[in-house]
Design a protein around this motif. Structure first.
Motif: not given
Length: 232
Positions: A164, A187-188, A190-192
């Motif tokens: 991150e 998922p990280l 996708e989140e960003r």
């Protein structure tokens, strides 16, 4: 101390055509070729690639075991005595070449071997190669960085916190050997909002090669992600 020379030889990501002329020359002159294997009795991926591009018939083949396990302390393993046959060959004045996938300078066990041998007083040299992320970027016809963009290269074993932070510090990222981290990394991304700006490289240059969506399965040990945060 003998006058042998140790070469760490990069053979590229997987396609023998990507092996350099320097690597071919060194290997064909070598008296001993060190072939890293992940388990006893298994074939060496790096040696298999090299043997398709260079004539290795004159060299003695010396297998060296390097289990592909997370958190393995390869430096400690090398200090345990497994380098003794290499040192013996060097003491006899032989040219010893260790083959390694990709490039020696990027997360390579051969780099540890070279450093430790140099600490022991042996002459060492390096033959550069094409790392998987460069070979994969070429297959994807994608730039890793342009103009003033920055590029970060991280291992898949890096923590979420480290990754991150890297997202915040670099324009584009390469995450190598990312297969085991994809359960939380996708998922990280996708989140960003970065999934559509991410290219997955799997087994570049090998028969099972894949270049495309990061959501494609199966994954492998040789899974790399190219992430362009600014898109294209």
């Amino acid at each position: 101390m003998g006058k042998g020379i140790f070469y760490a030889v990069s053979v590229g990501a997987g396609d023998p055509l990507d092996m350099t002329l320097r690597a071919k020359q060194v290997l064909e002159q070598a008296d001993v070729v060190v072939a890293p294997v992940t388990r006893q009795g298994s074939a060496s991926a790096a040696y298999t690639i090299a043997a398709q591009a260079a004539d290795l018939s004159r060299a003695q083949i010396l297998e060296m075991l390097f289990p592909m396990k997370a958190h393995t302390d390869y430096r400690e393993r090398l200090r345990s005595g497994i380098l003794q046959p290499v040192c013996a060959a060097l003491d006899e004045g032989k040219l010893v070449a260790m083959v390694t996938l990709g490039d020696v300078s990027v997360y390579s066990t051969a780099s540890y071997v070279r450093q430790l041998l140099e600490e022991k007083g042996y002459e060492t040299r390096v033959a550069a190669g094409v790392p998987s992320f460069c070979a994969g970027a070429a297959k994807a016809k994608q730039s890793l960085c342009e103009n003033g963009e920055t590029l970060g290269i991280l291992p898949g074993v890096a923590s979420r916190e480290v990754l991150e932070q890297a997202f915040d510090e670099f324009d584009n990222l390469v995450i190598m050997k990312a297969g085991r981290a994809l359960s939380w990394l996708l998922p990280l991304l996708e989140e960003r909002g970065l999934l559509e700006h991410t290219t997955m490289l799997r087994d570049v240059g090998m028969a099972s090669e894949y270049v495309g969506s990061p959501q494609a399965e199966p994954y492998s040990y040789f899974t790399t992600l190219l992430i362009r945060q600014r898109g294209e």
